[in-house]
Design a protein around this motif. Structure first.
Motif, PDB file in Angstrom:
ATOM      1  N   ILE A 183       6.459 -34.114 -30.945  1.00  0.00           N
ATOM      2  CA  ILE A 183       7.034 -34.013 -29.605  1.00  0.00           C
ATOM      3  C   ILE A 183       7.179 -32.548 -29.205  1.00  0.00           C
ATOM      4  O   ILE A 183       6.872 -32.153 -28.074  1.00  0.00           O
ATOM      5  CB  ILE A 183       8.402 -34.717 -29.546  1.00  0.00           C
ATOM      6  N   GLU A 184       7.658 -31.721 -30.139  1.00  0.00           N
ATOM      7  CA  GLU A 184       7.843 -30.306 -29.839  1.00  0.00           C
ATOM      8  C   GLU A 184       6.516 -29.640 -29.494  1.00  0.00           C
ATOM      9  O   GLU A 184       6.413 -28.860 -28.557  1.00  0.00           O
ATOM     10  CB  GLU A 184       8.496 -29.603 -31.030  1.00  0.00           C
ATOM     11  N   GLY A 185       5.488 -29.989 -30.251  1.00  0.00           N
ATOM     12  CA  GLY A 185       4.166 -29.447 -29.942  1.00  0.00           C
ATOM     13  C   GLY A 185       3.661 -29.914 -28.587  1.00  0.00           C
ATOM     14  O   GLY A 185       3.054 -29.149 -27.831  1.00  0.00           O
ATOM     15  N   PHE A 186       3.906 -31.201 -28.273  1.00  0.00           N
ATOM     16  CA  PHE A 186       3.491 -31.741 -26.975  1.00  0.00           C
ATOM     17  C   PHE A 186       4.174 -31.000 -25.834  1.00  0.00           C
ATOM     18  O   PHE A 186       3.548 -30.629 -24.839  1.00  0.00           O
ATOM     19  CB  PHE A 186       3.830 -33.230 -26.913  1.00  0.00           C
ATOM     20  N   LEU A 187       5.492 -30.757 -25.970  1.00  0.00           N
ATOM     21  CA  LEU A 187       6.235 -30.085 -24.910  1.00  0.00           C
ATOM     22  C   LEU A 187       5.799 -28.635 -24.732  1.00  0.00           C
ATOM     23  O   LEU A 187       5.940 -28.073 -23.648  1.00  0.00           O
ATOM     24  CB  LEU A 187       7.738 -30.148 -25.218  1.00  0.00           C
ATOM     25  N   ALA A 194      -1.669 -29.682 -18.092  1.00  0.00           N
ATOM     26  CA  ALA A 194      -1.598 -30.415 -16.828  1.00  0.00           C
ATOM     27  C   ALA A 194      -1.775 -29.487 -15.642  1.00  0.00           C
ATOM     28  O   ALA A 194      -2.481 -29.818 -14.667  1.00  0.00           O
ATOM     29  CB  ALA A 194      -0.259 -31.158 -16.736  1.00  0.00           C
ATOM     30  N   ALA A 195      -1.154 -28.324 -15.703  1.00  0.00           N
ATOM     31  CA  ALA A 195      -1.315 -27.359 -14.613  1.00  0.00           C
ATOM     32  C   ALA A 195      -2.764 -26.880 -14.520  1.00  0.00           C
ATOM     33  O   ALA A 195      -3.311 -26.689 -13.424  1.00  0.00           O
ATOM     34  CB  ALA A 195      -0.375 -26.171 -14.826  1.00  0.00           C
ATOM     35  N   HIS A 196      -3.416 -26.709 -15.655  1.00  0.00           N
ATOM     36  CA  HIS A 196      -4.830 -26.288 -15.665  1.00  0.00           C
ATOM     37  C   HIS A 196      -5.720 -27.375 -15.079  1.00  0.00           C
ATOM     38  O   HIS A 196      -6.686 -27.081 -14.349  1.00  0.00           O
ATOM     39  CB  HIS A 196      -5.235 -25.971 -17.096  1.00  0.00           C
ATOM     40  N   VAL A 278       4.178 -35.486 -17.371  1.00  0.00           N
ATOM     41  CA  VAL A 278       4.478 -34.529 -18.450  1.00  0.00           C
ATOM     42  C   VAL A 278       5.835 -33.874 -18.206  1.00  0.00           C
ATOM     43  O   VAL A 278       6.655 -33.740 -19.126  1.00  0.00           O
ATOM     44  CB  VAL A 278       3.360 -33.476 -18.536  1.00  0.00           C
ATOM     45  N   ASN A 279       6.089 -33.469 -16.961  1.00  0.00           N
ATOM     46  CA  ASN A 279       7.363 -32.823 -16.650  1.00  0.00           C
ATOM     47  C   ASN A 279       8.535 -33.793 -16.780  1.00  0.00           C
ATOM     48  O   ASN A 279       9.654 -33.384 -17.102  1.00  0.00           O
ATOM     49  CB  ASN A 279       7.322 -32.233 -15.240  1.00  0.00           C
ATOM     50  N   TYR A 280       8.278 -35.084 -16.504  1.00  0.00           N
ATOM     51  CA  TYR A 280       9.336 -36.082 -16.691  1.00  0.00           C
ATOM     52  C   TYR A 280       9.699 -36.211 -18.170  1.00  0.00           C
ATOM     53  O   TYR A 280      10.880 -36.318 -18.529  1.00  0.00           O
ATOM     54  CB  TYR A 280       8.873 -37.430 -16.135  1.00  0.00           C
ATOM     55  N   VAL A 281       8.693 -36.163 -19.019  1.00  0.00           N
ATOM     56  CA  VAL A 281       8.941 -36.281 -20.455  1.00  0.00           C
ATOM     57  C   VAL A 281       9.761 -35.094 -20.964  1.00  0.00           C
ATOM     58  O   VAL A 281      10.668 -35.257 -21.792  1.00  0.00           O
ATOM     59  CB  VAL A 281       7.608 -36.393 -21.230  1.00  0.00           C
ATOM     60  N   ASN A 282       9.464 -33.881 -20.459  1.00  0.00           N
ATOM     61  CA  ASN A 282      10.236 -32.732 -20.939  1.00  0.00           C
ATOM     62  C   ASN A 282      11.527 -32.507 -20.157  1.00  0.00           C
ATOM     63  O   ASN A 282      12.239 -31.534 -20.391  1.00  0.00           O
ATOM     64  CB  ASN A 282       9.383 -31.453 -20.947  1.00  0.00           C
ATOM     65  N   GLY A 283      11.825 -33.422 -19.209  1.00  0.00           N
ATOM     66  CA  GLY A 283      13.124 -33.385 -18.543  1.00  0.00           C
ATOM     67  C   GLY A 283      13.217 -32.471 -17.354  1.00  0.00           C
ATOM     68  O   GLY A 283      14.314 -32.250 -16.834  1.00  0.00           O
ATOM     69  N   SER A 284      12.111 -31.918 -16.863  1.00  0.00           N
ATOM     70  CA  SER A 284      12.159 -30.977 -15.744  1.00  0.00           C
ATOM     71  C   SER A 284      11.803 -31.613 -14.408  1.00  0.00           C
ATOM     72  O   SER A 284      11.756 -30.911 -13.394  1.00  0.00           O
ATOM     73  CB  SER A 284      11.202 -29.799 -16.022  1.00  0.00           C
ATOM     74  N   ASP A 285      11.525 -32.912 -14.363  1.00  0.00           N
ATOM     75  CA  ASP A 285      11.149 -33.560 -13.110  1.00  0.00           C
ATOM     76  C   ASP A 285      11.569 -35.031 -13.173  1.00  0.00           C
ATOM     77  O   ASP A 285      11.901 -35.559 -14.247  1.00  0.00           O
ATOM     78  CB  ASP A 285       9.636 -33.459 -12.883  1.00  0.00           C
ATOM     79  N   GLU A 286      11.572 -35.695 -11.988  1.00  0.00           N
ATOM     80  CA  GLU A 286      11.901 -37.110 -11.922  1.00  0.00           C
ATOM     81  C   GLU A 286      10.695 -37.953 -12.305  1.00  0.00           C
ATOM     82  O   GLU A 286       9.560 -37.470 -12.351  1.00  0.00           O
ATOM     83  CB  GLU A 286      12.365 -37.466 -10.508  1.00  0.00           C
ATOM     84  N   ILE A 339      12.251 -49.192 -28.632  1.00  0.00           N
ATOM     85  CA  ILE A 339      11.823 -47.902 -28.133  1.00  0.00           C
ATOM     86  C   ILE A 339      12.817 -47.409 -27.111  1.00  0.00           C
ATOM     87  O   ILE A 339      13.592 -48.162 -26.556  1.00  0.00           O
ATOM     88  CB  ILE A 339      10.409 -47.961 -27.518  1.00  0.00           C
ATOM     89  N   LYS A 340      12.816 -46.117 -26.854  1.00  0.00           N
ATOM     90  CA  LYS A 340      13.785 -45.546 -25.922  1.00  0.00           C
ATOM     91  C   LYS A 340      13.059 -44.728 -24.873  1.00  0.00           C
ATOM     92  O   LYS A 340      12.008 -44.160 -25.110  1.00  0.00           O
ATOM     93  CB  LYS A 340      14.775 -44.649 -26.676  1.00  0.00           C
ATOM     94  N   ALA A 341      13.646 -44.673 -23.688  1.00  0.00           N
ATOM     95  CA  ALA A 341      13.055 -43.909 -22.596  1.00  0.00           C
ATOM     96  C   ALA A 341      13.376 -42.442 -22.757  1.00  0.00           C
ATOM     97  O   ALA A 341      14.361 -42.067 -23.358  1.00  0.00           O
ATOM     98  CB  ALA A 341      13.593 -44.432 -21.262  1.00  0.00           C
ATOM     99  N   VAL A 342      12.504 -41.604 -22.198  1.00  0.00           N
ATOM    100  CA  VAL A 342      12.721 -40.156 -22.234  1.00  0.00           C
ATOM    101  C   VAL A 342      12.592 -39.634 -20.825  1.00  0.00           C
ATOM    102  O   VAL A 342      12.103 -40.282 -19.923  1.00  0.00           O
ATOM    103  CB  VAL A 342      11.694 -39.442 -23.134  1.00  0.00           C
ATOM    104  N   GLY A 343      12.999 -38.365 -20.656  1.00  0.00           N
ATOM    105  CA  GLY A 343      12.849 -37.701 -19.379  1.00  0.00           C
ATOM    106  C   GLY A 343      13.905 -38.123 -18.400  1.00  0.00           C
ATOM    107  O   GLY A 343      14.787 -38.924 -18.658  1.00  0.00           O
ATOM    108  N   GLY A 344      13.767 -37.593 -17.167  1.00  0.00           N
ATOM    109  CA  GLY A 344      14.716 -37.915 -16.121  1.00  0.00           C
ATOM    110  C   GLY A 344      16.076 -37.309 -16.383  1.00  0.00           C
ATOM    111  O   GLY A 344      16.320 -36.650 -17.364  1.00  0.00           O
ATOM    112  N   VAL A 345      16.997 -37.521 -15.463  1.00  0.00           N
ATOM    113  CA  VAL A 345      18.346 -37.015 -15.576  1.00  0.00           C
ATOM    114  C   VAL A 345      19.286 -38.184 -15.731  1.00  0.00           C
ATOM    115  O   VAL A 345      19.415 -39.006 -14.847  1.00  0.00           O
ATOM    116  CB  VAL A 345      18.724 -36.172 -14.328  1.00  0.00           C
ATOM    117  N   ASP A 346      19.940 -38.280 -16.844  1.00  0.00           N
ATOM    118  CA  ASP A 346      20.887 -39.364 -17.107  1.00  0.00           C
ATOM    119  C   ASP A 346      22.183 -39.097 -16.350  1.00  0.00           C
ATOM    120  O   ASP A 346      22.685 -37.995 -16.317  1.00  0.00           O
ATOM    121  CB  ASP A 346      21.178 -39.428 -18.625  1.00  0.00           C
TER     122      ASP A 346
END
Length: 956
Positions: A183-187, A194-196, A278-286, A339-346
């Motif tokens: 996960i750390e490597g993915f983030l 994605a930006a590229h 991708v940004n949702y997974v790392n918590g920076s976007d909805e 399994i558990k959800a990731v990302g977003g703002v709880d």
């Protein structure tokens, strides 16, 4: 078809490396033996590096960035050969000889995690090692490859491309057992990819791109798809897979590499949706609410391509229900079991904000500057307050003088009136009935009034200064709070390591056939993230040692009345600015007999060790290479585990203690600073210079007169109550001159601790104690022994932050007060019949160790830090022999030897050069300058003394 192509390509790449291996070794043999100016060397370098570069390009074309990174790092190490000596090339040649076999093994065993780990480990041990962050990325990229190779299976109705997009197709959920490192490597990797991808597709849609942009976009989509597959993000896999197929079609079938507007919009929507996922997974976007609609458009286009229909017939279907958006996937409301959800703002947790690291560093710098400015303001206000109080005292003195003046004026006036009264007896008024004042009276009274006004102004000034001081005190509190908050941005809870530590304990227990339970306490303790990152490896060693050496087997534990599973407790606590870490187990405890036996075998303790305490025996296990295991296993036996822990703690000026009771377990207690950026320090003065000692190394600061000094066996000791400790002049340790006339009782004392030893450092003054912002001195200060950094004090002066363990390591224990150089007659009498040696070296530890060796051998010894200082000492010391280093600032050893040989008084003076340079050209240069003996480091002390005695005998 896709799977077959990639697998065939991987097999072809492995075969190509095997075919090239003999040619690579042939080129490598030339690179190992030829000089870099030789044309054959250049040709071999071009051939070797060219083949490695082509392999990297092939990996890039196939969409395997991990393999490309491996080839790039190998190429970087290859280029080192052009700047290395023949001796230095050996390690590089060995690495370049071994990497192809390791690469082939990985390509043939991509499913085996140890194959990827072995390949990355080899890169991290290369002559130019791969950095930790890059190694993490490459490990992640290599781990993704099996998923990339599998792809969707071909054939079968069940594997046909779906026609409709469903909410579960765009779900972003993670399995609970996903590897945090992956996960750390993915983030770290995915946001940039994605930006590229967006940049490439925008270029394609705008018509400004070419075939290479399509190839690159397909490769990035392929990588993101593989990333999603390896960590279990179905939405990323679905969107990335279908987008990759579309890009591959246009790469193969569009001669002009152009796409229409409708197709371009679909591709752009897909790229932007991938980025938001991708940004949702790392918590920076909805969560991308449009994901299902975007996937539907991608599926419609891909199915149209599969059927071979005209793309102009493509019509984008409206979202379900005719609305603007598709329904939100049921990811957050009814997650799949397990399994558990990731990302977003709880809603139950605080929102987070991602900030650029450079901005954080700049904020940290400004916070430090504010702290320094606040300290400077505090110092200025203190000085202003002292001046105001002095002004009040001066006013009082002036007032007393005015009162004296008024008395004198009044007495003088009364005397004059009486005289006039006697001369004017017929006056109509009695002199006492009317006051008579002169100009002197008026001036005196006016001056008194002005002084009174000045006194009022002075009291007002004091009040203003007091108000400003109160404001400054509040500002200083805010400044300290700001600094702590900024430091908090660098702080991380130690609990983030728990998963990794638990896995380490389970793995070690399984490998050793034991049962172990790890309990982590104080997981919310905050530590500097840089400290925490480097703490992980020592903790792993500590826990492996607890399982392997500390805990008994389940059978033995049951026999001893213990539960079969051993219990290990790892606790963290913040004590002031220090972290207290305790690792305890309920195992067998230390085997002191086995430790003593091993200590005798390694020569660490004498064969008769009856007077050695258990505490001293316990510290033996921290020595490098020490292990009580007789066999080397994957877990232990090499003696590097606790050595790593002890070295890590020592590097951070911390302490490490070991406590054990037979049959009850063992406890390791570590104390170290929670942050490396700000350090609470004791500031001392040495003449006009200021030095800061970290409080973690200081036991006590003692003002002069609180203790006493004694000499015993030629050694200076400091006594405080019943305690006696070796005393050292700190000025001598840092290279400053000493005042031989200054009495010992005029020194203040700093008591410092180093491992199990305590030392008293004599300083000129105790200046202050405060929290300092430590700035690393940079590359120009990396060779300064004992210097940890620099700090700016409140008055704008610079204090040198001292690395106490490094400063004391190898320091000469001064046994007498310093002797002035101008006491020539007394020195000559003391040296009569003894030979003198001048040691010249720019390294303080080398000078100190040589001086200690020669003094113990009966020589009078002087030291100089470079050739220029040695030249100035030749006349006063008049040495019988000179020991010099080769490489020194200002004047090196060759230049010093030439000076000695060209001077009539010293032309026959023996010169021994001690250096780490072992090449023949350096020896030849030393011989031409007139060096008598050339010795390379490391050397044996006894051999060096024999060489010195032979040189002196020959000169005599």
């Amino acid at each position: 078809m896709h799977t077959v192509k990639l697998n065939d390509l991987i097999e072809a790449l492995a075969g190509e490396i095997e075919l090239m291996k003999p040619h690579l070794d042939e080129s490598l043999e030339q690179l190992a033996t030829l000089g870099f100016e030789d044309n054959a060397f250049i040709d071999a370098m071009d051939q070797y590096s060219g083949q490695v570069q082509r392999m990297g390009e092939a990996a890039e074309m196939a969409g395997f960035p991990g393999l490309q990174a491996v080839c790039t790092h190998v190429l970087d190490n290859t280029l080192l050969l052009a700047s290395q000596t023949a001796e230095e090339r050996k390690e590089t040649v060995e690495f370049l000889h071994n990497w192809p076999d390791r690469m082939v093994y990985y390509l043939r065993h991509t499913e085996d995690p140890s194959a990827a780990a072995g390949l990355v480990d080899m890169l991290c041990r290369a002559p130019s090692p791969m950095e930790e962050e890059q190694a993490l990325k490459v490990t992640y990229q290599l781990g993704v490859m099996p998923a990339q190779l599998k792809g969707p299976a071909a054939g079968g109705a069940e594997n046909l491309r779906p026609l409709l997009a469903h909410p579960e197709d765009v779900a972003l959920v993670l399995p609970e057992d996903v590897d945090p490192k992956v996960i750390e490597g993915f983030l770290q990797e995915a946001p940039g990819q994605a930006a590229h991808l967006i940049r490439l597709i925008r270029s394609i849609v705008a018509g400004s791109g070419d075939g290479s942009d399509l190839t690159a976009a397909k490769r990035v989509a392929h990588t993101l798809k593989g990333s999603g597959a390896i960590i279990g993000l179905k939405g990323l896999v679905s969107l990335g897979h279908n987008l990759e197929d579309i890009l591959e079609y246009f790469e193969l079938h569009q001669e002009d590499n152009k796409v229409g507007k409708t197709v371009g919009d679909i591709l752009l929507d897909g790229a932007y949706c991938l980025e938001q996922m991708v940004n949702y997974v790392n918590g920076s976007d909805e969560y991308p609410q449009q994901a299902q609609s975007v996937l539907q458009g991608i599926l419609d286009l891909a199915n149209l391509i599969d059927r071979g229909d005209d793309l102009s017939q493509l019509v984008r279907r409206a979202p379900a229900g005719g609305g603007a958006q598709m329904p939100v996937p049921a990811v957050s409301t009814s997650p799949v079991p397990g399994i558990k959800a990731v990302g977003g703002v709880d809603q139950g947790t605080a929102a987070t904000l991602r900030v650029n690291l450079k901005l954080i560093e700049e904020l940290f710098r400004i916070s430090g500057e504010v702290s320094v400015t606040s300290a400077a303001m505090e110092a200025s206000l203190k000085k202003l307050g002292l001046q105001a109080r002095e002004l009040v005292r001066q006013n009082l003195r002036v007032q007393r003088r005015l009162m004296e003046l008024e008395n004198l004026v009044d007495i003088r006036a009364l005397t004059m009136m009486r005289a006039r009264n006697r001369r004017a007896e017929d006056t109509e008024f009695d002199p006492l009935e009317m006051d008579q004042y002169s100009e002197l009276h008026s001036t005196t009274h006016a001056l008194a009034e002005e002084t009174g006004d000045l006194r009022v102004l002075t009291h007002a000034l004091e009040g203003t200064i007091s108000s400003v001081s109160a404001i400054q005190s509040r500002q200083q509190i805010f400044s300290r709070d700001l600094q702590h908050l900024v430091n908090g941005t660098r702080m991380t809870e130690v609990g983030v390591l728990e998963t990794r530590l638990q896995r380490n304990v389970r793995t070690t227990a399984k490998a050793t056939g034991k049962e172990a339970v790890l309990e982590l306490k104080g997981g919310d303790t905050l530590i500097d993230s840089d400290v925490l990152n480097k703490l992980a490896e020592p903790l792993l060693h500590l826990l492996r040692n607890a399982v392997d050496h500390g805990l008994e087997s389940p059978e033995d534990r049951i026999a001893c009345g213990k539960p079969p599973a051993g219990h290990i407790t790892l606790s963290f606590a913040l004590q002031g600015q220090q972290i207290a870490l305790r690792c305890s187990d309920d195992g067998r405890g230390l085997d002191y007999d086995a430790i003593a036996k091993r200590g005798v075998e390694k020569g660490l303790i004498p064969a008769r060790h009856t007077d050695i305490s258990e505490e001293e025996l316990a510290r033996l296990i921290l020595a490098p290479g020490f292990s009580t295991n007789t066999e080397v296993t994957e877990i232990s036996g090499r003696g590097v585990g606790l050595d790593v822990v002890h070295e890590w703690v020592s590097d951070r000026h911390g302490t490490m203690q070991v406590f054990s009771r037979p049959g009850e377990g063992c406890t390791f207690e570590l104390h170290f600073a929670a942050s490396l950026s700000t350090v609470y320090s004791i500031i001392v003065g040495l003449g006009e210079h200021r030095y800061a000692l970290p409080s973690i190394s200081v036991s006590q600061a003692v003002p002069r007169g609180a203790g006493s000094f004694d000499r015993l066996g030629g050694q200076l000791f400091y006594r405080q109550g019943e305690k006696a400790m070796v005393a050292l002049f700190m000025a001598d340790l840092v290279g400053l001159p000493l005042d031989p006339e200054k009495p010992l009782n005029d020194y203040d004392v700093i008591i410092v601790h180093l491992a199990d030893k305590t030392r008293a450092l004599l300083v000129d003054s105790l200046v202050d104690a405060r929290e300092l912002l430590v700035v690393y001195p940079g590359r120009f200060g990396r060779h300064a022994r004992g210097v940890a950094g620099l700090s700016i004090l409140g008055d704008g002066s610079v204090a040198v932050d001292i690395d106490v363990p490094q400063l004391l390591a190898g320091a000469v224990r001064k046994t007498q007060a310093p002797v002035r150089q101008d006491a020539g007659a007394e020195q000559a009498a003391q040296r009569q019949g003894r030979k003198s040696v001048l040691v010249v070296d720019d390294a303080l530890t080398v000078r100190n160790s040589l001086q200690e060796l020669l003094t113990d051998a009966g020589f009078d010894t002087g030291t100089a830090k470079d050739g220029m200082e040695a030249v100035s000492m030749l006349d006063t010391l008049k040495p019988d022999i000179v020991l010099t280093d080769l490489e020194m600032p200002n004047m090196n050893g060759i230049e010093l030897t030439s000076y000695i040989r060209n001077k009539e008084e010293t032309k026959n003076l023996p010169v021994i050069m001690i250096t780490s340079r072992s090449l023949e050209k350096h020896r030849a240069l030393a011989d031409s300058a007139g060096v008598n003996q050339y010795i390379t480091k490391p050397y044996n002390d006894n051999d060096l003394l024999k060489v010195i005695n032979r040189a002196l005998a020959t000169a005599a």
